[in-house]
Write a protein that holds these residues in place. Structure first.
Motif: not given
Length: 382
Positions: A66, A77, A214, A219, A222, A230-234
């Motif tokens: 990420i 994070t 990660e 999971n 964020p 970032e595939t909903k991660r950031r």
């Protein structure tokens, strides 16, 4: 006056190849990576390529990387993400007394929120006791956060051994590898690391960019909310030139033999210490000099000479070194790392400087520095 830079633990000069890659991206691939047309797809390809380069360097999968704004965001994070998502399992966290402020300050915030944080002691070389770690672990421990390489004294933690211990518990294992990436070999699978933080500007890449590894079985929520990057991660539009440069920087450093690099840094340390011995300068080395230390950092106690005076005189002579962590350079507070290693009342706390080497330094620069250090120390000690 020639300036000689010996503060690579604070930041590093950018690699010429990284600059070339970033310049090309800024000129040619200015599209938004979330766009579906050609310019967007080109930007997305640059990000995907960098992600693959980085994942390969630490033996991770591409989708486990990420991109963040740097080591501090990656640490925050990981720490807050684990704490808030696993609080039903337990509220105990384990770390050490010599972590970076971007780990220690989140820990203090979590203490204010009702979490119990155990701060492991270190010995005079900056190493924790594995027995202390085992004793501190309980069924309520949800996170163990230990840095790979200390930024002030260079101590290397036994990550594989720690990973094996943590793997037998309920906790996740987080590693702040900001000083580790590029100086030691990292393998997240073999070391059983669940979360790992890095920063690009420590390895001759751009500032304000890092990544968080990660494990795909985790999971975390964020830290930055917004779009679905970032595939909903950031959330946030990706810094495509910076990410491309980061990938290049990681590829360059991954190709370098770490043992050979450490041998070169160790040789430079010995050059400085030999010069101090020959000039009869009274000094002590803070931290170890053996195999469990990264030799890119040399922390010296010049006996009887205050850090402020020594650093100022070296600066006037054209040498950039540090009095401790760059993140606390503007503070009058003494080094928390040296206090943890030697005690609050030790004169080392206020009479030490940190010299840190990088791959662009030369023998000639180290010789010139050693001569100037001896000259200043000799004068002040007399």
């Amino acid at each position: 006056m020639q300036e000689i830079y010996l503060d690579n633990a604070a930041t590093t000069p950018m690699s010429p190849q990284v600059i070339d890659v970033m310049t090309s991206e800024m000129k040619n691939d200015f599209g938004n990576a979330s766009s579906t047309y050609e310019l967007g797809r080109k930007a997305r390809h640059a990000i995907d390529h960098a992600r693959s380069q980085i994942a390969a360097a630490i033996n991770a999968d591409d989708n486990e990387i990420i991109f963040t704004s740097g080591g501090s965001e990656s640490n925050n994070t990981a720490i807050f993400g684990v704490a808030h998502s696993r609080k039903e399992i337990g509220r105990q966290i384990i770390t050490t007394k010599i972590e970076h402020p971007s780990v220690l300050n989140p820990m203090r915030q979590l203490e204010r929120e009702g979490y119990e944080v155990t701060y492991l002691d270190v010995d005079e070389n900056g190493h924790i006791s594995l027995d202390d770690l085992k004793s501190a672990l309980t069924p309520a421990t949800i996170l163990v956060s230990v840095m790979a390489v200390n930024n002030e004294v260079g101590s290397i933690n036994p990550l594989a051994e720690i990973g094996a211990i943590v793997a037998d518990s309920n906790a996740y294992f987080h590693v702040d590898a900001v000083q580790g990436l590029g100086n030691i070999d990292l393998d997240v699978k073999k070391m059983q690391i669940d979360l790992l933080s890095t920063s690009a500007h420590k390895i001759n890449g751009p500032k304000f960019l890092g990544f968080l590894y990660e494990n795909k079985q985790i999971n975390l929520p964020p830290l930055v909310l917004g779009g679905e990057q970032e595939t909903k991660r950031r959330a946030g539009t990706e810094n495509v030139p910076g990410i491309a440069g980061f990938g290049e920087a990681v590829s360059e450093i991954a190709a370098i033999d770490k043992a050979a690099l450490q041998a070169k840094y160790s040789h430079w340390q010995e050059m400085i210490l030999q010069a101090l011995d020959e000039s009869n300068v009274q000094y002590e080395v803070n931290g170890g000099r053996g195999e469990h230390v990264s030799h890119h950092v040399l922390n010296l106690h010049i006996i009887g000479v205050s850090t402020t005076i020594l650093q100022a005189n070296l600066d006037l002579a054209g040498f950039a070194v540090s009095g401790g962590s760059a993140c606390t350079a503007g503070s009058l507070e003494p080094s928390h790392v040296l206090m943890a290693c030697f005690g609050k009342k030790s004169p080392r706390v206020n009479e030490s400087i940190r010299i840190s080497f990088g791959r662009y330094n030369t023998d000639e620069e180290v010789v010139a520095f050693a001569q100037e250090l001896c000259k200043i120390a000799h004068k002040v000690q007399k």
